[in-house]
Scaffold this active site. Sequence first.
Site, PDB file in Angstrom:
ATOM      1  CG  ASP A  24      -1.949  -1.145   1.167  1.00 18.26           C
ATOM      2  OD1 ASP A  24      -1.874  -1.970   0.245  1.00 18.26           O
ATOM      3  OD2 ASP A  24      -2.786  -1.231   2.088  1.00 18.26           O
ATOM      4  CE  LYS A 129      -3.582  -4.237   1.343  1.00 26.13           C
ATOM      5  NZ  LYS A 129      -4.303  -3.514   2.373  1.00 26.13           N
ATOM      6  CB  CYS A 162      -2.207  -2.356   5.387  1.00 21.63           C
ATOM      7  SG  CYS A 162      -3.843  -1.601   5.209  1.00 21.63           S
TER       8      CYS A 162
END
Length: 223
Positions: A24, A129, A162
């Site tokens: 990310d 995701k 995350c």
Amino acid sequence: MAAVNAEPYEFEFDPKTTALVMIDFQRDFVDPGGFGEALGNDVSLLRRAVPPAERVLKAARARGLMVIHTREGHRPDLSDCPPAKKARGRLAAGIGDPGPMGRILVRGEEGHDIVKELYPEAGEPVVDKPGKGAFFATDLDGILKNRGIRQLVVCGVTTEVCVNTTVREANDRGYDCLVLEDCVASYFPEFQKAALAMVKAQGGIFGWVSDSGRFLEALARAK
Ligand code: TIU
């Protein structure tokens, strides 16, 4: 095989069965003028992870390690966004709303994409995701298993959200994870410290922690 000087003890890996997972590194989290900054966060804390992560990415590519990138975000119609996630925070501008770099956390928008320094190259899978963990509702596990991957070297943001969620998911699926502490970052220094401590506590309950310098040294020596 190679061994990285790490905590709680050395992390052993075989470059052929190891993937670098870049979690990310999206403009909306990392760049000035994005969603993260609009929420009042100091994005310079996240930006700090980009140069060491770039060094690791370049070395991994040069050594032929599998490289995988992930992005958190949703379909433009938000059909894969749980209403609870959208409602959380009671934000004036939240998921799907217009933000400084396009619709917030929506696939295809500028802010959803990866920062230019760490941009994926052709042949590197990008896993989109909908959740915090990279294994939830994605084909990541299949992609890794199909390549015989057993160890993950993890970089990304944010450490306690995350990155930690993904490392926990990976641990339960049988992967050994090495988190590089200067290549992961949090908006909250106390969470950065605690999230890393949690990974390596109790003999490495979720995995190992090292840093880019020690990993690059080991990679250079790897057979
Ligand atoms: N990628 C990731 O960590 N998503 C987040 O929402 N992180 C926060 O710290 N908010």
